[in-house]
Each structure stands twice: as structure tokens, then as C-alpha cells.
Design a protein around this motif. Structure first.
Motif, PDB file in Angstrom:
ATOM      1  N   GLU A  78       2.183  10.342  -0.965  1.00  0.00           N
ATOM      2  CA  GLU A  78       1.299  11.092  -0.077  1.00  0.00           C
ATOM      3  C   GLU A  78       1.884  10.938   1.318  1.00  0.00           C
ATOM      4  OE1 GLU A  78      -2.826  10.005  -2.419  1.00  0.00           O
ATOM      5  OE2 GLU A  78      -2.923  10.590  -0.307  1.00  0.00           O
TER       6      GLU A  78
ATOM      7  N   ASP B 221       2.192   7.048   2.052  1.00  0.00           N
ATOM      8  CA  ASP B 221       1.192   6.246   1.356  1.00  0.00           C
ATOM      9  C   ASP B 221       1.598   6.172  -0.110  1.00  0.00           C
ATOM     10  OD1 ASP B 221      -2.442   6.491   0.955  1.00  0.00           O
ATOM     11  OD2 ASP B 221      -0.988   5.002   0.294  1.00  0.00           O
TER      12      ASP B 221
ATOM     13  N   GLY C  44      -0.016   4.165  -2.313  1.00  0.00           N
ATOM     14  CA  GLY C  44      -1.115   3.645  -3.109  1.00  0.00           C
ATOM     15  C   GLY C  44      -1.920   2.647  -2.328  1.00  0.00           C
TER      16      GLY C  44
ATOM     17  N   LEU D 247       0.172   1.907   5.036  1.00  0.00           N
ATOM     18  CA  LEU D 247       1.030   3.048   5.294  1.00  0.00           C
ATOM     19  C   LEU D 247       2.388   2.574   5.782  1.00  0.00           C
ATOM     20  CD1 LEU D 247      -1.370   5.489   7.186  1.00  0.00           C
ATOM     21  CD2 LEU D 247      -0.424   5.807   4.901  1.00  0.00           C
TER      22      LEU D 247
ATOM     23  N   PHE E  78      -5.697  -3.589   8.782  1.00  0.00           N
ATOM     24  CA  PHE E  78      -4.295  -3.860   9.066  1.00  0.00           C
ATOM     25  C   PHE E  78      -4.118  -4.163  10.553  1.00  0.00           C
ATOM     26  CE2 PHE E  78      -3.173  -2.328   4.932  1.00  0.00           C
ATOM     27  CZ  PHE E  78      -4.043  -1.279   4.684  1.00  0.00           C
TER      28      PHE E  78
ATOM     29  N   TYR F  36      -1.267  -4.278  13.598  1.00  0.00           N
ATOM     30  CA  TYR F  36       0.052  -3.830  14.018  1.00  0.00           C
ATOM     31  C   TYR F  36       0.347  -4.326  15.421  1.00  0.00           C
ATOM     32  CZ  TYR F  36      -0.322  -0.304  10.266  1.00  0.00           C
ATOM     33  OH  TYR F  36      -0.466   0.343   9.063  1.00  0.00           O
TER      34      TYR F  36
ATOM     35  N   LEU G 294       3.958  -3.383  11.394  1.00  0.00           N
ATOM     36  CA  LEU G 294       2.883  -4.017  10.645  1.00  0.00           C
ATOM     37  C   LEU G 294       3.056  -5.523  10.680  1.00  0.00           C
ATOM     38  CD1 LEU G 294       0.424  -3.674   8.742  1.00  0.00           C
ATOM     39  CD2 LEU G 294       2.056  -3.701   6.833  1.00  0.00           C
TER      40      LEU G 294
ATOM     41  N   ARG H  71      -8.928   1.328   6.363  1.00  0.00           N
ATOM     42  CA  ARG H  71      -8.938   2.463   5.452  1.00  0.00           C
ATOM     43  C   ARG H  71     -10.375   2.741   5.014  1.00  0.00           C
ATOM     44  NH1 ARG H  71      -3.334   2.176   2.117  1.00  0.00           N
ATOM     45  NH2 ARG H  71      -3.390   4.411   2.414  1.00  0.00           N
TER      46      ARG H  71
ATOM     47  N   ASN I 284      -7.069   8.311   0.865  1.00  0.00           N
ATOM     48  CA  ASN I 284      -7.856   7.422   1.712  1.00  0.00           C
ATOM     49  C   ASN I 284      -7.198   7.325   3.078  1.00  0.00           C
ATOM     50  OD1 ASN I 284      -5.763   5.306   0.889  1.00  0.00           O
ATOM     51  ND2 ASN I 284      -6.889   5.581  -0.985  1.00  0.00           N
TER      52      ASN I 284
ATOM     53  N   GLN J 230      -6.401   6.339   6.897  1.00  0.00           N
ATOM     54  CA  GLN J 230      -6.326   5.111   7.666  1.00  0.00           C
ATOM     55  C   GLN J 230      -6.683   5.452   9.106  1.00  0.00           C
ATOM     56  OE1 GLN J 230      -2.976   2.724   6.519  1.00  0.00           O
ATOM     57  NE2 GLN J 230      -2.970   1.562   8.409  1.00  0.00           N
TER      58      GLN J 230
END
Lengths: 108, 118
Positions: free
Chosen positions: A32, A90, A92, A96, B34, B36, B46, B97, B105, B107
Motif C-alpha cells: 500500500e 505500508d 502491514g 510506515l 510511533f 520519529y 523512526l 494508527r 489504516n 497513520q
């Protein structure tokens, strides 16, 4: 391993000119892909995603699995398009994976 | 869309002190957040994945003892920069997310926190 490559750090175009921000990815599965944009002094925000096939602010991006590309295009650049653009993948339930970003500068 | 907030938006501290940054999902529950780090005019790097109720997963090269992450609830994750030094000065961004079930999904990103260590 997943990887996103944005070969151009900086892209300068004149107002009204076409824009193409390049993005190539490396992923063995079915990805994705997204484009995020960060305007000056603003947070990162989603611009568009390939699964919705939308056109946002005149931008479009087509996923080309053969060339593993997801280039962002706009036929006529506007000054307000000047920003940092990040391509993201993406794979899964993982974070990201972002490219290094391309700074678009639209010159009046 | 969903909103992620960060507090503070900027902080200046002396070398050797610790700084806590909060990340909240305002209108959705985030089992995963997440963290960053972004240097000027560079991409996001990240640092770690914050999992609610469990230990964070750190990226290679990120010091766990330096950057303490706590995800105490489904709407709050904190990043504590311990014994901060000038080289820790950076822009720290969190994201979360919003899972819509199977498939896509999105983010969502917080506005970031600028840390300056003197």
C-alpha cells in the motif's frame, strides 16, 4: 526488506508547469503506497493513497507494479504546492517506511 | 480525520536534565504509536514503535536507556529523553494508527516537539 526511494531531494518548477515527484519502492508483497505532505511549519499529513485512486489538490499517483513506482503528478503547479513530499509504503502491521522526501519549490 | 496532539510544542532545557514529551490520540484509541526524529530539512527517522501495555520496539541504533518510551493507555504515549545533551536537540514527532479493521489504516501525525538542549 522494504525500501522507498525518492531520487530527488529538491525539485524546482515554475508556476503552471507540470510536476512529477518520483517514488520507487522495493517490497516483495502487495504494497500500500501513500504520499504525505509537510507544508512549512505544519505537521505531516496524508495527501493521497493509491487504493483510493483519488485526486487531491490536483495531485494524482498511479501505482505501477511492473516498474515498482508510485510517482506523484500534477499538471499545473501552484505556489501553494511548495512543501516537502514523502512517499511511504505500508507492508502491514508495521510502521510506515518513508522515503527521504523531496522538497518541491514552485517559482512564481 | 483523527487528531494526534503533542505536548509541549517546544522545550529548552539544560544539558543533563530529562525531558518528557507526551503524545495523545484525541478521538481514537491507538494500540500502536510511533516516535520519529526529524533533523532540519531531512526525512523522518523512526526511533521506536510504542505498544500499549508492553515494551517499545526500538530501531537499530536508538538507545533504549536514553529514550524511554511508555505507552500507559490507548490514548497516551510518552517519550522521555534522559540526561539530554546538545546532540539530542531535534524535532520529535509522534504518530498513531487509526485502525479501520482489515485493510487500510491511516497513520496520523502529531505537530511535533522541538527540543533544544543548551
Amino acid at each position: 526488506a522494504q525500501r522507498v526511494t525518492q531520487p530527488e531531494k529538491l525539485l524546482s518548477v515554475f508556476k503552471g508547469a507540470p510536476v512529477e515527484l518520483k517514488c520507487n519502492y522495493s517490497y516483495s508483497g502487495s504494497p500500500e503506497l501513500f504520499w504525505y505532505v509537510q507544508y512549512s511549519r505544519q505537521r505531516l499529513q496524508l495527501l493521497l493513497r493509491h487504493i483510493s485512486r483519488e485526486s487531491i489538490k490536483g495531485f494524482t499517483a498511479d501505482l505501477n507494479k511492473g516498474e515498482t513506482s508510485f510517482h506523484l503528478k500534477k499538471p499545473f503547479a501552484q505556489e501553494e504546492d511548495s512543501a516537502m513530499y514523502y512517499c511511504a509504503l505500508d507492508s502491514g502491521n508495521t510502521p510506515l517506511v518513508f522515503g527521504k522526501g523531496t522538497r518541491l519549490s514552485v517559482i512564481a | 480525520g483523527a487528531v494526534v496532539s503533542q505536548h509541549p510544542s517546544w522545550v529548552i532545557c539544560k544539558s543533563g536534565t530529562s525531558v518528557k514529551i507526551e503524545c495523545r490520540s484525541l478521538d481514537f484509541q491507538a494500540t500502536t504509536m510511533f516516535w520519529y526524529r526529524q533533523f532540519p530539512k531531512q526525512s523522518l527517522m523512526l526511533m521506536a514503535t510504542s505498544n500499549e501495555g508492553s515494551k517499545a520496539t526500538y530501531e537499530q541504533g536508538v538507545e533504549k536507556d536514553k529514550f524511554l518510551i511508555n505507552h500507559a493507555s490507548l490514548t497516551l504515549s510518552t517519550l522521555t529523553v534522559t540526561s539530554a545533551h546538545p546532540e539530542d536537540s531535534s524535532f520529535y514527532i509522534c504518530s498513531a494508527r487509526d485502525y479501520e479493521g482489515a485493510g487500510y489504516n491511516e497513520q496520523f501525525f502529531g505537530p511535533g516537539t522541538r527540543l533544544t538542549v543548551l
